[in-house]
Design a protein around this motif. Structure first.
Motif, PDB file in Angstrom:
ATOM      1  N   PRO A   1       1.561   8.271   9.128  1.00 23.52           N
ATOM      2  CA  PRO A   1       0.384   8.953   9.688  1.00 23.52           C
ATOM      3  C   PRO A   1       0.306  10.441   9.368  1.00 23.52           C
ATOM      4  N   SER A   2       1.435  11.045   8.962  1.00 24.60           N
ATOM      5  CA  SER A   2       1.417  12.474   8.645  1.00 24.60           C
ATOM      6  C   SER A   2       1.019  12.752   7.196  1.00 24.60           C
ATOM      7  N   LEU A   3       0.959  11.701   6.365  1.00 21.22           N
ATOM      8  CA  LEU A   3       0.731  11.905   4.935  1.00 21.22           C
ATOM      9  C   LEU A   3      -0.673  12.406   4.581  1.00 21.22           C
ATOM     10  N   PRO A   4      -1.750  11.896   5.193  1.00 22.73           N
ATOM     11  CA  PRO A   4      -3.081  12.390   4.815  1.00 22.73           C
ATOM     12  C   PRO A   4      -3.222  13.901   4.908  1.00 22.73           C
ATOM     13  N   ALA A   5      -2.673  14.488   5.960  1.00 21.37           N
ATOM     14  CA  ALA A   5      -2.772  15.940   6.124  1.00 21.37           C
ATOM     15  C   ALA A   5      -2.030  16.677   5.012  1.00 21.37           C
ATOM     16  N   LYS A   6      -0.917  16.092   4.546  1.00 25.46           N
ATOM     17  CA  LYS A   6      -0.133  16.726   3.482  1.00 25.46           C
ATOM     18  C   LYS A   6      -0.830  16.634   2.131  1.00 25.46           C
ATOM     19  N   LEU A   7      -1.734  15.676   1.985  1.00 27.93           N
ATOM     20  CA  LEU A   7      -2.456  15.507   0.727  1.00 27.93           C
ATOM     21  C   LEU A   7      -3.796  16.244   0.717  1.00 27.93           C
ATOM     22  N   ARG A   8      -4.200  16.712   1.869  1.00 31.65           N
ATOM     23  CA  ARG A   8      -5.483  17.422   1.962  1.00 31.65           C
ATOM     24  C   ARG A   8      -5.466  18.657   1.061  1.00 31.65           C
ATOM     25  N   GLY A   9      -6.564  18.882   0.373  1.00 33.08           N
ATOM     26  CA  GLY A   9      -6.668  20.057  -0.484  1.00 33.08           C
ATOM     27  C   GLY A   9      -6.267  19.806  -1.926  1.00 33.08           C
ATOM     28  N   HIS A  10      -5.790  18.608  -2.239  1.00 30.03           N
ATOM     29  CA  HIS A  10      -5.461  18.281  -3.625  1.00 30.03           C
ATOM     30  C   HIS A  10      -6.749  18.016  -4.419  1.00 30.03           C
ATOM     31  N   ASP A  11      -6.663  18.209  -5.719  1.00 30.88           N
ATOM     32  CA  ASP A  11      -7.813  17.938  -6.581  1.00 30.88           C
ATOM     33  C   ASP A  11      -7.884  16.468  -6.976  1.00 30.88           C
ATOM     34  N   ALA A  12      -6.751  15.798  -6.999  1.00 31.16           N
ATOM     35  CA  ALA A  12      -6.714  14.389  -7.385  1.00 31.16           C
ATOM     36  C   ALA A  12      -5.476  13.726  -6.806  1.00 31.16           C
ATOM     37  N   ILE A  13      -5.605  12.415  -6.554  1.00 34.48           N
ATOM     38  CA  ILE A  13      -4.482  11.587  -6.138  1.00 34.48           C
ATOM     39  C   ILE A  13      -4.348  10.457  -7.161  1.00 34.48           C
ATOM     40  N   ILE A  14      -3.138  10.271  -7.670  1.00 31.92           N
ATOM     41  CA  ILE A  14      -2.850   9.140  -8.558  1.00 31.92           C
ATOM     42  C   ILE A  14      -1.987   8.149  -7.791  1.00 31.92           C
ATOM     43  N   SER A  15      -2.362   6.880  -7.828  1.00 37.83           N
ATOM     44  CA  SER A  15      -1.547   5.827  -7.226  1.00 37.83           C
ATOM     45  C   SER A  15      -0.788   5.097  -8.324  1.00 37.83           C
ATOM     46  N   SER A  16       0.533   5.180  -8.286  1.00 34.86           N
ATOM     47  CA  SER A  16       1.399   4.480  -9.239  1.00 34.86           C
ATOM     48  C   SER A  16       2.325   3.549  -8.466  1.00 34.86           C
ATOM     49  N   ILE A  17       1.704   2.698  -7.657  1.00 35.58           N
ATOM     50  CA  ILE A  17       2.433   1.788  -6.779  1.00 35.58           C
ATOM     51  C   ILE A  17       2.085   0.347  -7.162  1.00 35.58           C
ATOM     52  N   HIS A  18       3.080  -0.520  -7.206  1.00 31.41           N
ATOM     53  CA  HIS A  18       2.823  -1.923  -7.526  1.00 31.41           C
ATOM     54  C   HIS A  18       1.821  -2.507  -6.533  1.00 31.41           C
ATOM     55  N   PHE A  19       0.885  -3.304  -7.036  1.00 29.42           N
ATOM     56  CA  PHE A  19      -0.171  -3.850  -6.188  1.00 29.42           C
ATOM     57  C   PHE A  19       0.367  -4.820  -5.149  1.00 29.42           C
ATOM     58  N   THR A  20       1.504  -5.431  -5.415  1.00 26.69           N
ATOM     59  CA  THR A  20       2.096  -6.353  -4.441  1.00 26.69           C
ATOM     60  C   THR A  20       2.895  -5.616  -3.369  1.00 26.69           C
ATOM     61  N   GLN A  21       3.035  -4.298  -3.520  1.00 25.25           N
ATOM     62  CA  GLN A  21       3.818  -3.514  -2.562  1.00 25.25           C
ATOM     63  C   GLN A  21       2.960  -2.701  -1.597  1.00 25.25           C
ATOM     64  N   ALA A  22       1.661  -2.661  -1.843  1.00 27.37           N
ATOM     65  CA  ALA A  22       0.770  -1.887  -0.970  1.00 27.37           C
ATOM     66  C   ALA A  22      -0.620  -2.506  -1.014  1.00 27.37           C
ATOM     67  N   SER A  23      -1.241  -2.611   0.118  1.00 26.23           N
ATOM     68  CA  SER A  23      -2.573  -3.215   0.158  1.00 26.23           C
ATOM     69  C   SER A  23      -3.635  -2.190  -0.238  1.00 26.23           C
ATOM     70  N   SER A  24      -4.725  -2.700  -0.782  1.00 23.04           N
ATOM     71  CA  SER A  24      -5.838  -1.815  -1.138  1.00 23.04           C
ATOM     72  C   SER A  24      -6.384  -1.130   0.109  1.00 23.04           C
ATOM     73  N   ASP A  25      -6.376  -1.832   1.230  1.00 21.74           N
ATOM     74  CA  ASP A  25      -6.873  -1.243   2.482  1.00 21.74           C
ATOM     75  C   ASP A  25      -6.056  -0.012   2.866  1.00 21.74           C
ATOM     76  N   ASP A  26      -4.714  -0.140   2.787  1.00 20.68           N
ATOM     77  CA  ASP A  26      -3.849   0.983   3.166  1.00 20.68           C
ATOM     78  C   ASP A  26      -4.018   2.164   2.209  1.00 20.68           C
ATOM     79  N   LEU A  27      -4.067   1.882   0.916  1.00 18.75           N
ATOM     80  CA  LEU A  27      -4.200   2.965  -0.064  1.00 18.75           C
ATOM     81  C   LEU A  27      -5.541   3.679   0.076  1.00 18.75           C
ATOM     82  N   LEU A  28      -6.608   2.910   0.204  1.00 17.74           N
ATOM     83  CA  LEU A  28      -7.932   3.520   0.326  1.00 17.74           C
ATOM     84  C   LEU A  28      -8.082   4.277   1.644  1.00 17.74           C
TER      85      LEU A  28
END
Length: 202
Positions: A53-80
């Motif tokens: 739950p603390s991660l969104p605040a730490k990513l705020r202000g970035h210009d871009a986020i890249i997801s390099s996580i296996h699709f079977t290890q994280a749901s699209s709902d959680d990533l989005l």
């Protein structure tokens, strides 16, 4: 630019971090396990799961986020949910080759000779792409590698395609992690595939 990379400790993630740093960007490297490398003015490490739950605040202000996580290890709902909560609009995904066409209407993953060991990941990647294609509130890009995706050299010589698997003159379909990272960073610096999938290979 300020770029966050999720799954930064993996084979592709480490190359993305290296390429971004090489170009002078500020990088936030996110992985489940803390990296032994010390933080610098250009590189910050965050040990966290994408559901932290603390991660969104730490990513705020970035210009871009890249997801390099296996699709079977994280749901699209959680990533989005994470990306949306961060307020970052530019979202790039390390995709798979399975969802690429090998003939009109025929996907690589549907071939009889597609390796069974990669089926679940490939199908999950296709489903993730289908979800992205229905999204309009994020400036997403899904970059698929060629069929063989391995460690190699940073050659800077590769081809870019759209939805069809790229195959070289010798019949081989492949790309190195290093050249893939170049294509991804090129897309961040000079966006050409907003809300699109594209592919890279030799």
């Amino acid at each position: 630019m300020k770029i966050a990379i999720l799954g930064a400790s993996g084979n592709v993630g480490t190359r993305l971090v290296a390429e971004a740093l090489r170009r002078g960007h500020q990088v936030t490297a996110v992985a489940r396990r803390a990296d032994n490398q010390a933080d610098t003015a250009q590189l910050t490490h965050i040990a966290a799961d994408i559901t932290d739950p603390s991660l969104p605040a730490k990513l705020r202000g970035h210009d871009a986020i890249i997801s390099s996580i296996h699709f079977t290890q994280a749901s699209s709902d959680d990533l989005l949910a994470l990306v949306r909560a961060s307020g970052v609009k530019r979202y790039l995904v390390v995709g798979g080759a399975g969802s690429l066409e090998v003939a009109p209407g025929k996907l690589l993953v549907d071939g009889a000779d597609f390796p069974a060991i990669y089926l679940d990941e490939a199908r999950a990647g296709k489903n993730f792409l289908d979800v992205l294609r229905g999204i309009s509130d994020l400036d997403w890009t899904f970059l698929s590698p060629s069929a063989l995706f391995i460690a190699g050299e940073r050659t800077e010589h590769f081809r870019i395609g759209a939805d069809t698997l790229l195959v070289a003159a010798d019949g081989k379909s492949w790309v190195s992690f290093e050249d893939y990272a170049i294509a991804m960073l090129d897309e961040i610096e000079k966006p050409a595939h907003i809300r699109q999938r594209f592919t890279v290979g030799y």
